[in-house]
Every structure is written in structure tokens, then in C-alpha cells.
Design a protein around this motif. Structure first.
Motif: not given
Length: 492
Positions: A49-50, A250, A46-47, A277-280, A248, A327
Motif C-alpha cells: 500500500r505504501t 510507522d 501493508g508495505n 506518510h502513508a497510513n496503515m 509508512g 493514502y
């Protein structure tokens, strides 16, 4: 003339809630800050991806001809367990559990982080500052916030006064939260008696006697709050106002909300023009979490050593899979989804190989200028990589038609097409042709083995000067020779 002068880039700005036309503060230059990892564990997918999402942003800005200063921090102190002000520092906790020094934890996981992003073919940022390397700057920011009346000291800790700040500013401007609602929904927690209000957050924490990570300050020995480092480091390297701040989804609240408050309380300026902001990333429809076992690490993905997937997948395929979604959308990771991505990736790379052999015709039967414009239109629309990829598959169709002799391009158009196709696949999306890499690796291995043979011959002839020269020259190139009983081996 730079490409950006002919392109209108729009970025979805979390601050305005709209796609805003991108106008940098200084023409031709972009300052971008992205929140980096807290290095107390292996970086998870997940990190990644960001960081891949912002690598795409960085690559496209560079492609357009902007001079980009990309700052991405390493959080190596101050990130409290559960992201609350009370509790144990995540790195200190990991060090205590493993009975090692906190900086051993930091080193181990910083190295892992860099190795994983290199496998994903991420470009390195311009500057990668650490929280521990900027304690002085953080203390200076706190002093200024106190002087401006927006923070207070209590028992060796310093807290940001959210209620006082909100009298003249908008705490909640980024996340859309209402301070009155936050107060109404807050439960009183034991151990928070030093705060005037539960919403107040730590700028500096008093260190208990057993706390290893501690620094002297005007308020006593302690360590900085989590949000403070990004304010200190972003403004140090990008100025009090800069173009883009990413992270991210979050992190929007509380981290980025607190950053805005700290900056305004310190300098009187809104720090950032475009918040991104990138999503999860979810796994089989559920949130990724170590605690539930619904989790997969990048190395487990690359080796196939996991219980989630049917086989191993390469970093290039995983990157392609991530970029097939926008993203800002939630992306669900599953075996079926990445298998489908692998097929698409292979088709794309096959077209890359086929394009090399295509010869120019006398006339052009394809409108390459229009195709190229659609690629730029996609990226100019808030870095829409899935639409760009769809246009690249339109190009794959062109390539297959030309290979079969059904379509043709004259020499000039073919050159334009090859350059643009290559630029979008490799420079912008950052994909890698694994066959080419493997072929180059085989060639490299062959050359090194030839040099090892020459060195062995030199040693047999007691020509130690030549033997040492070959070894030293290879070492300068990052290739280390190791002499053993079984002969000489090498490592890159």
C-alpha cells in the motif's frame, strides 16, 4: 509549457501539519526519497500500500511534467529485530535460522519484492541503492557527526548523542514528541550501558565475533545503524536538501526523526522540505500481523490460496481498491470491500472499452473542460485519488449517455475527453485493462507458436542457421525456447 505551470499542487506535510503549496527547490525538477523494504521476508500487503501510494505521487508528478529523480532504497543490513539498537540483525537472523548466507536471504526477497510491485504495475524508481553498497558513505557521515560533537564512540560502537543535539536543535520536530517525556517514559534496558542516555541511537554497531555481516571501520569491525543508511543514500543522490521524503506512518518515529537529526548534525541543514506518510492497512478491522495469523500476502491474494477471501483477485483490482482510499487514511481490507472494488473496477474498464467506439457529434452537450479541472483539483489536493476516482465514474456516466445517444461531443472535445480519461486511468492511477492484456498475450502466444513452427520446419530441412537465428532473436526479446521430448515450449 508544462502542466505544472498551470496547477497548484498542495501536499500534506507531516513537518508543518498542514497542506503546503508544493514548490520544488529546482524549478521543473523533483527529488523524492522513499524508504524501501527490509528484505528478510516476503513483502506484505501493508508495505505494498505504501509503495503504491508513492507510485501514485511519482506518476502524477511525471504527468504534470516534472523531471523526477525517485530514489527508493533496499535495506539489506542494519535493521535490528524490534527496531531497537540491541539485538540481532533481521537478515542475519533469517540467514541463521535457514542456514544460508545473508545475501541469499537478500537476493530471494529482493526478487520477490520486485516481482510483486511489477504485478501491481508500479513504475521502477530512478535509483534503487542498497545499504551494503553504501557502507563507505555511511562511515563518512558518522565521522562528520562525531567531528561536529553530536556522537560518541563506546567499545567499538558509535551512538548519536540525542541530549547534546537537543540543546541546539529540536529532536521531536517531526513526530511532535517531547524529549523530557521520552526520558521520563524510558525504562533502563540491560545491555545498554554503552549509551550515555537510553534515547541515544546507534550509528555504528560493534560486531560480535559470530556476526557474519561486518565491515572494517575506524571504530573496529561492525555494521551501520538502521537510520543511517537513508541519510547517506538520500543526500548522496538528491543533495543535502531535497523536496520529498516518504514512507509508512510507522517510520515517522524513530526512523525519520533520527534521519532529520543525523542530517542536521552532519550538514547543518534540514534535509527535507515535504515529509509524507502513508497510513496503515488493516485486515477485517485488525492490524495485519504474521504472529496472529491476521495476514495475507499479495501472491495469496492473486491466487486465492488463503483463508480470508472468497476468491482470487487480480493485481489491478487490488491496486484499484487501495487507491479508492486516500493514502493518509487507514484502509480496512476485507472480502466485502474488495468484492465491491472489483465491481467498480469492471464498470470502469467497460467504460474504457465503450469509449473507443464512441463517435463525435456535431455539438457538445457536456462541459469537458470543467470535468477535467475537477480531476486536476482532486489530485492537486494532496493526491486525493478517491475524489479523482469519483470524477472518473462521473465520466463513466457521460460515456454511457453518449453510447445511448443522449449526450454528444464534437470532435475536438471528444479527443480532449479521451486523452484526459486515458491519462487519469492509466498514467496517473496506473490501472491496467486486463482484457486488453489477456488479448495481447493471446496474440503474442500465437506469433511465438508460428515462429516455433517455422523453426521446426527449418530444423527438419537441416537449415540450422535459420533455426538458430529464430531462437537467438526471440532470446534477445526475453523469450526463451526450450526443446524437449514433447516438442518446443517457451517462457517469457
Amino acid at each position: 509549457m508544462h502542466l505544472y505551470q498551470n496547477q497548484t499542487l498542495k501536499i500534506y506535510n507531516s513537518l508543518s501539519g498542514e497542506k503546503d503549496v508544493f514548490k520544488p527547490i529546482h524549478e521543473g525538477q523533483v527529488g523524492m526519497y522513499v524508504c524501501g523494504p527490509t528484505v528478510y521476508s516476503n513483502v506484505h500487503l501493508g508495505n505494498c500500500r505504501t509503495f503504491i501510494s508513492f507510485d501514485l505521487v511519482y506518476r502524477y508528478l511525471k504527468h504534470l511534467g516534472f523531471k523526477v529523480r525517485y530514489v527508493r532504497n533496499i535495506t539489506d543490513v542494519g535493521h535490528i529485530v524490534d527496531d531497537e539498537d540491541e539485538g540481532e540483525d533481521k537478515i542475519a537472523k533469517k540467514a541463521r535460522l535457514e542456514q544460508i548466507e545473508p545475501m541469499e536471504v537478500v537476493q530471494q526477497y529482493t526478487v520477490d519484492f520486485h516481482q510483486i510491485l511489477e504485478m501491481f504495475n508500479n513504475l521502477t524508481p530512478s535509483i534503487e541503492p542498497t545499504a551494503t553498497g553504501h557502507i563507505i558513505e555511511q562511515i563518512e557521515v558518522i565521522k562528520q557527526i562525531i567531528d561536529n560533537g553530536y556522537a560518541y564512540e563506546a567499545n567499538g560502537s558509535v551512538y548519536f548523542d540525542v541530549i547534546k543535539y537537543n540543546e541546539s536543535h529540536n529532536y521531536g520536530i517531526l513526530s511532535g514528541r517531547n524529549i523530557e517525556d521520552m526520558i521520563a517514559n524510558t525504562r533502563d534496558l540491560d545491555g545498554q550501558s554503552d549509551k550515555k542516555n537510553p534515547q541515544d541511537f546507534a550509528l555504528w554497531k560493534n560486531a560480535e565475533p559470530e556476526h557474519i555481516m561486518r565491515w572494517p571501520s575506524p571504530w573496529g569491525d561492525g555494521f551501520p545503524g538502521w537510520h543511517l543508511e537513508c541519510t547517506a543514500m538520500s543526500t548522496k543522490y538528491l543533495g543535502q536538501q531535497f523536496d520529498i521524503h516518504g514512507g509508512g506512518m510507522d517510520l515517522k518515529f524513530p526512523h525519520h526523526e533520527c534521519e532529520i537529526a543525523q542530517n542536521e548534525a552532519c550538514s547543518g541543514h534540514t534535509p527535507v522540505n515535504y515529509w509524507m506518510h502513508a497510513n496503515m492497512l488493516t485486515l477485517n478491522g485488525k492490524k495485519m500481523a504474521k504472529s496472529t495469523g491476521n495476514n495475507i500476502l499479495p501472491r495469496e491474494l492473486f491466487t486465492g490460496n488463503n483463508t480470508v477471501l472468497s476468491k482470487a483477485f487480480s493485481p489491478a483490482v487490488a491496486r484499484f481498491f487501495i487507491l479508492q482510499a486516500h493514502y493518509r487514511s487507514i484502509l480496512d481490507f476485507s472480502d466485502d470491500a474488495i468484492l465491491a472494488s472489483e465491481k467498480g473496477f469492471n464498470r470502469l474498464m467497460e467504460a474504457v472499452d465503450n469509449l473507443k467506439d464512441i463517435q463525435a457529434g456535431t455539438t457538445s452537450t457536456l462541459d469537458i473542460a470543467a470535468w477535467k479541472n475537477t480531476c486536476y483539483d482532486a489530485m492537486n489536493d494532496d493526491f486525493n485519488s478517491p475524489i479523482l476516482i469519483a470524477q472518473l465514474f462521473e465520466a463513466v456516466r457521460y460515456i454511457n449517455s453518449m453510447k445511448e445517444g443522449k449526450e454528444s461531443l464534437n470532435a475536438s472535445d471528444l479527443e480532449t475527453f479521451k486523452k484526459a480519461f486515458h491519462a487519469f486511468v492509466f498514467d496517473v492511477l496506473g490501472l491496467q485493462n486486463e482484457k486488453e492484456i489477456a488479448a495481447n498475450n493471446d496474440k503474442l502466444e500465437g506469433v511465438i507458436n508460428m515462429l516455433i513452427g517455422m523453426r521446426n520446419e527449418a530444423r527438419a530441412n537441416k537449415n540450422w542457421g535459420l533455426s538458430d537465428e529464430i531462437r537467438d532473436k526471440l532470446l534477445e526479446l526475453g523469450i526463451q525456447l526450450k526443446d524437449g521430448k514433447e516438442g518446443t515450449t517457451f517462457s517469457l
